[in-house]
Design a protein around this motif. Structure first.
Motif, PDB file in Angstrom:
ATOM      1  N   PRO A 118       0.837  -1.205   0.000  1.00 49.79           N
ATOM      2  CA  PRO A 118       0.000   0.000   0.000  1.00 49.79           C
ATOM      3  C   PRO A 118       0.869   1.250   0.000  1.00 49.79           C
ATOM      4  CG  PRO A 118      -0.001  -1.037   2.165  1.00 49.79           C
ATOM      5  CD  PRO A 118       0.685  -1.987   1.230  1.00 49.79           C
TER       6      PRO A 118
ATOM      7  N   ALA B 256      -2.717   2.864   2.170  1.00 48.35           N
ATOM      8  CA  ALA B 256      -3.909   2.706   1.329  1.00 48.35           C
ATOM      9  C   ALA B 256      -3.471   2.557  -0.117  1.00 48.35           C
ATOM     10  CB  ALA B 256      -4.844   3.898   1.482  1.00 48.35           C
TER      11      ALA B 256
ATOM     12  N   VAL C  39      -8.350  -0.068   0.763  1.00 50.49           N
ATOM     13  CA  VAL C  39      -7.195  -0.705   1.387  1.00 50.49           C
ATOM     14  C   VAL C  39      -7.272  -2.203   1.119  1.00 50.49           C
ATOM     15  CG1 VAL C  39      -5.963  -1.128   3.546  1.00 50.49           C
ATOM     16  CG2 VAL C  39      -7.172   1.045   3.206  1.00 50.49           C
TER      17      VAL C  39
ATOM     18  N   ASP D 233      -5.499  -5.289   2.269  1.00 52.36           N
ATOM     19  CA  ASP D 233      -4.533  -5.636   3.308  1.00 52.36           C
ATOM     20  C   ASP D 233      -4.400  -7.128   3.561  1.00 52.36           C
ATOM     21  OD1 ASP D 233      -7.016  -5.997   4.355  1.00 52.36           O
ATOM     22  OD2 ASP D 233      -6.739  -4.698   6.112  1.00 52.36           O
TER      23      ASP D 233
END
Length: 454
Positions: free
Chosen positions: A299, A315, A349, A351
């Protein structure tokens, strides 16, 4: 939708009733078919999911993985087509018939709700009536939109209408040129160019309390679209210097830089910074996606606070818009209003492994908000921090800016003039979504008006 808010006509009510009946008929027949041939329906659904997953892998991976995913997508697509072709004659005929009936129902619904182009053109453009400009000026960026200003002979059109044309030359301080001309006694400012140029003229217009005219001579003209202007009618936009209507529009601010559309951080900013982007947007985007959105990607260093008050670190995408984008599938790419005094914020996002595919699945259903890493909200201000300079795409222009990035809505809005023939509503405002459309249809059947938001 009855744009003016007046009760629907008898023809509209009849169209709504017949549309409702046809929709019910199609749904009923489809349910019967699903029960009769459940195995084939399940197989096609599974193939469709695999096709979406393979397509996403082809977009976000590189090398052999991309080649394999692309080959798999082709094979699965062929299998999906084969399941339809292999169906016996009555099933295929029934499918074609249902699609034809559904198309007729949609056509009748569009007429009943007043969403056809004819209805929009005939509707009254919302705003406060204003007299013709006495001394109007139009600034032009001749390079914008591949030379639209020259292609549509805007200089000649301006002179014919008594509007002073001002060509912004390379090497000039454009903002100072606009300020000097605006202070010389003109009463209406206009800009023929893209959103970045519109923001510049809008800034000066708001400072001096002057109205402005938006002429869609840029490449995409998002602002013109959301104002309800016809982006293909470049010359027609000049009618806003004649008797017109006037509306207020917010101006958003990022560390002193005004923007009228949006600012993108992360993925889009990484794409826009590529030197090849302007010449070949599609290929550049496809080449960049595997690097910034694939399973191995990290990110971007972007820190922000979510609506729940929790700070998030990292992000893939953050987009801040001048007023929020719509929340339904039909309105998500546009802004229903430009005068809410709010920023629109979207964050994504990814993740965990497989997050990209999960987001794609949510997006494909028209509900990205169901993906846990997606957030969309409105706020009067927003701040993004980072440990170093941040690459941004501000109204489509690539920039590098030191953090923290502070986003706000400027206190003084700008007055925008629209010609009487303009739609006056963005596509996002005109889009009710399927629930809103069904509710609107029922209101028309009952003889009630359907009023647009805003």
């Amino acid at each position: 939708m009855t744009i003016s808010g007046t009760p629907p006509t008898a023809t509209q009510r009849l169209s709504a009733a017949v549309s409702f009946a046809l929709i019910v008929l199609v749904v009923g027949v489809t349910l019967v078919r699903v029960v009769d041939d459940a195995g084939r329906v399940v197989l096609q659904a599974v193939l469709l999911v695999v096709l979406l997953g393979s397509g996403w892998q082809a977009l976000t991976r590189s090398g052999r993985t991309r080649t394999f995913a692309l080959a798999a997508a082709v094979v699965v697509l062929a299998a999906l087509v084969a399941t339809v072709v292999a169906a016996d004659g009555p099933i295929v005929v029934s499918l074609i018939a249902r699609l034809a009936v559904l198309a007729a129902a949609i056509g009748l619904a569009r007429h009943a709700l007043g969403t056809t182009r004819t209805a929009l053109v005939r509707a009254e453009t919302p705003g406060t009536p204003v007299p013709a400009a006495e001394r109007g000026v139009l600034f032009m960026n001749l390079k914008s939109g591949g030379g639209k200003a020259e292609r549509f002979h805007l200089v000649d059109e301006c002179r014919r209408r008594g509007i002073e044309p001002v060509i912004l030359e390379p090497g000039q301080d454009w903002l100072q040129v606009v300020r000097d001309k605006a202070a010389s006694g003109v009463d209406v400012l206009g800009m023929a160019g893209g959103d970045g140029s519109q923001a510049m003229v809008g800034t000066v217009a708001a400072e001096l309390g002057l109205p402005m005219v938006v002429v869609p001579a840029g490449t995409r003209n998002h602002l013109a679209l959301d104002l309800g202007l016809d982006r293909e009618d470049v010359v027609g936009a000049l009618d806003a210097y004649s008797d017109a209507v006037e509306r207020q529009m917010d101006l958003a601010d990022l560390n002193g830089h005004v923007f009228v559309n949006n600012v993108s951080l992360g993925l889009y900013a990484a794409i826009v910074r590529s030197p090849e982007y302007r010449d070949n947007k599609r290929d550049t985007t496809l080449a960049t996606l595997p690097q910034v959105l694939g399973p191995e990607s990290e990110p971007f260093d972007l820190r922000f606070t979510r609506p729940d008050g929790n700070e998030h670190v990292g992000a893939h995408i953050i987009q801040i818009s001048n007023n929020p984008y719509g929340e339904t599938l039909a309105s998500r790419t546009g802004r229903p209003r430009l005068d809410t005094h709010q920023l629109g914020v979207v964050s994504l996002v990814l993740d965990r492994p497989g997050a990209a595919a999960a987001f794609l699945a949510a997006l494909a259903t028209g509900h990205p908000e169901r993906f846990e890493g997606f957030d969309q909200w409105a706020a009067p201000s927003f701040t993004v921090d980072s440990d170093g300079p941040v690459e941004i795409g501000l109204d489509g222009e690539s920039m590098l800016m030191d953090p923290p990035l502070r986003f706000t809505i400027r206190p003084a809005p700008v007055r925008v003039r629209l010609p009487h023939h303009a739609f006056g509503y963005s596509p996002a405002a005109r889009a009710l979504g399927w629930r809103g459309s069904l509710a609107g249809l029922w209101n028309v059947v009952l003889g009630r008006p359907v009023v647009l938001p805003g």
